[in-house]
Scaffold this motif. Sequence first.
Motif, PDB file in Angstrom:
ATOM      1  N   GLU A 231      -4.547  12.751  -4.509  1.00 20.07           N
ATOM      2  CA  GLU A 231      -4.759  13.425  -5.565  1.00 20.07           C
ATOM      3  C   GLU A 231      -3.710  12.809  -6.843  1.00 20.07           C
ATOM      4  O   GLU A 231      -3.992  13.317  -7.899  1.00 20.07           O
ATOM      5  CB  GLU A 231      -4.737  14.816  -5.620  1.00 20.07           C
ATOM      6  N   GLU A 232      -2.763  11.986  -6.352  1.00 26.63           N
ATOM      7  CA  GLU A 232      -1.671  11.377  -7.431  1.00 26.63           C
ATOM      8  C   GLU A 232      -1.963  10.005  -7.723  1.00 26.63           C
ATOM      9  O   GLU A 232      -1.234   9.418  -8.418  1.00 26.63           O
ATOM     10  CB  GLU A 232      -0.259  11.531  -6.913  1.00 26.63           C
ATOM     11  N   TYR A 233      -3.228   9.892  -7.437  1.00 28.42           N
ATOM     12  CA  TYR A 233      -3.666   8.373  -7.619  1.00 28.42           C
ATOM     13  C   TYR A 233      -4.763   8.242  -8.366  1.00 28.42           C
ATOM     14  O   TYR A 233      -6.045   8.222  -7.868  1.00 28.42           O
ATOM     15  CB  TYR A 233      -3.934   7.382  -6.219  1.00 28.42           C
ATOM     16  N   PRO A 234      -4.704   8.067  -9.699  1.00 27.34           N
ATOM     17  CA  PRO A 234      -5.683   8.023 -10.678  1.00 27.34           C
ATOM     18  C   PRO A 234      -6.288   6.457 -10.361  1.00 27.34           C
ATOM     19  O   PRO A 234      -5.791   5.505 -10.363  1.00 27.34           O
ATOM     20  CB  PRO A 234      -5.288   8.175 -12.084  1.00 27.34           C
ATOM     21  N   VAL A 235      -7.874   6.574 -10.514  1.00 27.18           N
ATOM     22  CA  VAL A 235      -8.478   5.365 -10.220  1.00 27.18           C
ATOM     23  C   VAL A 235      -8.167   4.169 -11.541  1.00 27.18           C
ATOM     24  O   VAL A 235      -7.929   3.322 -11.110  1.00 27.18           O
ATOM     25  CB  VAL A 235     -10.143   5.468 -10.241  1.00 27.18           C
ATOM     26  N   GLY A 236      -7.933   4.783 -12.675  1.00 23.60           N
ATOM     27  CA  GLY A 236      -7.647   4.149 -13.591  1.00 23.60           C
ATOM     28  C   GLY A 236      -6.396   3.313 -13.440  1.00 23.60           C
ATOM     29  O   GLY A 236      -6.117   2.102 -13.948  1.00 23.60           O
ATOM     30  N   GLU A 237      -5.317   3.834 -12.761  1.00 23.77           N
ATOM     31  CA  GLU A 237      -4.106   3.081 -12.718  1.00 23.77           C
ATOM     32  C   GLU A 237      -4.336   2.057 -11.629  1.00 23.77           C
ATOM     33  O   GLU A 237      -3.742   0.673 -11.956  1.00 23.77           O
ATOM     34  CB  GLU A 237      -3.084   4.096 -11.997  1.00 23.77           C
ATOM     35  N   ILE A 238      -5.157   2.084 -10.675  1.00 26.28           N
ATOM     36  CA  ILE A 238      -5.478   1.167  -9.699  1.00 26.28           C
ATOM     37  C   ILE A 238      -6.205  -0.135 -10.263  1.00 26.28           C
ATOM     38  O   ILE A 238      -5.958  -1.265 -10.328  1.00 26.28           O
ATOM     39  CB  ILE A 238      -6.231   1.667  -8.684  1.00 26.28           C
ATOM     40  N   LEU A 239      -7.274   0.349 -11.151  1.00 29.30           N
ATOM     41  CA  LEU A 239      -7.962  -0.685 -11.902  1.00 29.30           C
ATOM     42  C   LEU A 239      -7.375  -1.317 -13.007  1.00 29.30           C
ATOM     43  O   LEU A 239      -7.309  -2.667 -12.999  1.00 29.30           O
ATOM     44  CB  LEU A 239      -9.316   0.054 -12.502  1.00 29.30           C
ATOM     45  N   ARG A 240      -6.499  -0.744 -13.754  1.00 23.66           N
ATOM     46  CA  ARG A 240      -5.558  -1.326 -14.784  1.00 23.66           C
ATOM     47  C   ARG A 240      -4.661  -2.489 -14.034  1.00 23.66           C
ATOM     48  O   ARG A 240      -4.292  -3.541 -14.633  1.00 23.66           O
ATOM     49  CB  ARG A 240      -4.875  -0.695 -15.523  1.00 23.66           C
ATOM     50  N   LEU A 241      -4.272  -2.070 -12.784  1.00 25.04           N
ATOM     51  CA  LEU A 241      -3.364  -2.877 -12.269  1.00 25.04           C
ATOM     52  C   LEU A 241      -3.912  -4.182 -11.738  1.00 25.04           C
ATOM     53  O   LEU A 241      -3.252  -5.227 -11.850  1.00 25.04           O
ATOM     54  CB  LEU A 241      -2.606  -2.033 -11.001  1.00 25.04           C
TER      55      LEU A 241
END
Length: 133
Positions: free
Chosen positions: A72-82
């Motif tokens: 729950e501490e991993y937003p999809v946006g963070e992964i995609l922007r990375l």
Amino acid sequence: MIVSTRGRYALRVMLDLVEHQTEERIPLKDISERQEVSQKYLESIMTLLSKNNLVDAIHGKRGGYKLNRKPEEYPVGEILRLTEGSLAPVACLENGSVNCERSAHCKTLPMWTKLDKLINEFFDSITLADLIS
């Protein structure tokens, strides 16, 4: 905006880690087999995720990967922007882009800016835990 295989596979790998998390690290070979993605391609994605502290990695015998945080501490946006570098719908809104000489008079810029905000808010509102449930 089109999300590349790199971004899609990064999400798949992260979800695989969520679904198979234990106290031990998960070998890349196992992830590769389950996700039907070449191990070599996943290595480059895992290196990026590891260097940016999204996963913990150990190489060699008994090596593998595990999450550094709760799902729950991993937003999809963070992964995609990375993995994608940017989710901007137009080049002039990408990080590090040179300001367009027309931006002061651009009639469409407010629309693109609003869409960019919506895209980022949407992906940031979804976590790995949301995708699993």
